[in-house]
Design an enzyme around this catalytic site. Sequence first.
Site, PDB file in Angstrom:
ATOM      1  N   ASP A   1       0.863  -1.165   0.000  1.00 59.75           N
ATOM      2  CA  ASP A   1       0.000   0.000   0.000  1.00 59.75           C
ATOM      3  C   ASP A   1       0.910   1.229   0.000  1.00 59.75           C
ATOM      4  OD1 ASP A   1      -2.418   1.631   0.556  1.00 59.75           O
ATOM      5  OD2 ASP A   1      -1.471   1.872   2.519  1.00 59.75           O
TER       6      ASP A   1
ATOM      7  N   ASP B   1      -0.227   5.134   1.005  1.00 63.17           N
ATOM      8  CA  ASP B   1      -0.484   6.090   2.088  1.00 63.17           C
ATOM      9  C   ASP B   1      -0.505   5.386   3.440  1.00 63.17           C
ATOM     10  OD1 ASP B   1      -0.864   8.587   0.625  1.00 63.17           O
ATOM     11  OD2 ASP B   1      -2.684   7.653  -0.170  1.00 63.17           O
TER      12      ASP B   1
ATOM     13  N   ASP C   1      -1.262  -0.592   6.059  1.00 60.02           N
ATOM     14  CA  ASP C   1      -1.516   0.014   7.369  1.00 60.02           C
ATOM     15  C   ASP C   1      -2.986   0.024   7.736  1.00 60.02           C
ATOM     16  OD1 ASP C   1      -2.044   1.970   5.279  1.00 60.02           O
ATOM     17  OD2 ASP C   1      -2.278   3.427   6.895  1.00 60.02           O
TER      18      ASP C   1
END
Length: 218
Positions: free
Chosen positions: A10, A12, A167
């Site tokens: 991922d 961001d 995250d």
Amino acid sequence: MKRYELVIFDWDGTLMDSVGKIVACMQQTATQLNMLVPTEAAIRDIIGLSMNEALNVLHPAASAQTREEMISVYRQQYLQLNKTPSPVFDGAEELLLALKSSGHSLAVATGKARAGLDRVLTETGFATHFQASRCADEAKSKPHPQMLNELLQQLNVAPQKALMVGDSIHDLNMANNAGIDAIGVSYGAHRSDKLSQANPIAIVSSPLAMLPVITGSV
């Protein structure tokens, strides 16, 4: 033999410390349009989703026209008006370089649109690290597995030889839906207790902490 051939990241909150900027821009967008301002916790919960899915959650009563206006204002906030810094995390590039040197293929699966990912890949100089990427405007939103399935097919990697790093619970659930392992990072949108609900193989507190997990040296 490597346990994983392909590591999919991922963006961001995983490679770039941009959660604070996303929260600020979402709140400023609502303020500018005289809408109910979502809480930081609510915004953290939508990070990783496509913009349309995020707005469905944050502003379910908004019309299609209002959502288009919100996307336009948010883009202006993010690209021009908001000055919240969004550096790459310490150790992120070192991690990527170490994985490349050990023979791993790298890819990105992100809630960003293609234009946004291409921009930050150029700005950070990270573009050369990745063999492939998929964005939110090219596939169904996380946690649907389409982005991962397409990356596996493009790079000819079996699910059991791939790993997702993210995250957000949306990242980890996407990995579950694609039948691949995942590592959660607790320094982005969601904390360890939430990430653990998706049963990742590990939860780490810094980019370099995941290196021994991926390379099998632990």
